[in-house]
Design a protein around this motif. Structure first.
Motif, mmCIF file in Angstrom:
data_model
loop_
_atom_site.group_PDB
_atom_site.id
_atom_site.type_symbol
_atom_site.label_atom_id
_atom_site.label_comp_id
_atom_site.label_asym_id
_atom_site.label_seq_id
_atom_site.Cartn_x
_atom_site.Cartn_y
_atom_site.Cartn_z
ATOM 1 N N GLU A 19 0.813 -1.221 0.000
ATOM 2 C CA GLU A 19 0.000 0.000 0.000
ATOM 3 C C GLU A 19 0.842 1.263 0.000
ATOM 4 O OE1 GLU A 19 -2.229 -0.860 3.645
ATOM 5 O OE2 GLU A 19 -4.037 -0.814 2.433
ATOM 6 N N ASN A 76 0.942 3.668 -3.069
ATOM 7 C CA ASN A 76 -0.275 4.458 -3.241
ATOM 8 C C ASN A 76 -0.387 5.554 -2.194
ATOM 9 O OD1 ASN A 76 -1.044 2.914 -5.442
ATOM 10 N ND2 ASN A 76 -2.293 1.515 -4.231
ATOM 11 N N SER A 131 -0.536 9.483 -2.996
ATOM 12 C CA SER A 131 -1.636 10.283 -2.452
ATOM 13 C C SER A 131 -1.105 11.467 -1.645
ATOM 14 C CB SER A 131 -2.527 9.406 -1.576
ATOM 15 O OG SER A 131 -3.555 10.168 -0.980
#
Length: 215
Positions: free
Chosen positions: A78, A81, A85
């Motif tokens: 994760e 990402n 972000s």
């Protein structure tokens, strides 16, 4: 959307036909691929897509480092990402159709480990000298926490990650500058991690070195 407890043949990622496979929170997931829109994008959508593409390109040189040190409470898969972000929200600024990178907002590491106390940097000929105070009694800090330094050229063509150059209780270190910093404006980031490298502090932006001067 379907959740495969054991995955398909052990789980998969990417696109197979009309199915997209990915892992979310450690769970293999399958879902139908979205259909392409026939409507032309609005100006806001166009800028957002360009911004997203820029975030992907900007973070590429740091992925190996951030996979280890960025938001260590998240699953490894994760972190990319989460980094993109964060970069979209904090690092890339859009004004009048122009994109600006806020280098001082970028984080190469993030976490709950205590960072530097009274950190100072000075230039010494072709080297940087860093000093700080020992704060190994704060929070999760330990005397042998490792100090890491990241040097990035403004064109992203040069990235030097100098690992474990000192420890928290060292309180100082001098680092020779690579030759390429003479020709390229260079951004500096510093952070600490524990020796197991499963805890780190938020990276600190030291500044930009350009033509022998801090900017």
């Amino acid at each position: 959307m379907a959740i495969a407890k054991d995955g398909i043949l052990g789980g998969f990622s990417g696109k197979v036909g009309n199915i997209v496979g990915l892992t979310l929170n450690g769970v293999p997931i399958m879902r139908a691929a979205p259909k392409a829109s026939q409507k032309p994008p609005t100006e806001k959508q166009r800028l957002q897509r360009l911004k997203f593409s820029l975030a992907i390109e900007f973070t590429k040189p740091f992925l190996e480092i951030t996979q280890q040190f960025f938001n260590q409470s998240a699953f490894s898969g994760e972190r990319r990402n989460l980094l993109i972000s964060y970069t979209l929200q904090n690092v890339i600024q859009v004004q009048d159709d122009e994109f600006t990178l806020l280098w001082n907002k970028f984080l190469v590491s993030s976490g709950d480990l205590s960072g530097f106390h009274h950190l100072d940097v000075t230039l010494q000929d072709e080297a940087v000298h860093l000093t700080w105070q020992d704060n190994s009694s704060q929070g999760f800090a330990q005397p042998n926490d490792e100090v890491h330094l990241l040097l990035v050229s403004e064109n992203l063509e040069q990235v030097d990650f100098l690992e474990n150059i000192a420890h928290r209780t060292s309180t100082q270190v001098t680092v020779s500058l690579p030759d390429w910093t003479v020709e390229h404006p260079t951004h500096f980031y510093i952070f600490m991690s524990n020796t197991a490298r499963n805890q780190s502090c938020n990276s600190f932006y030291l500044g930009k070195l350009e033509q022998g001067l801090w900017r």
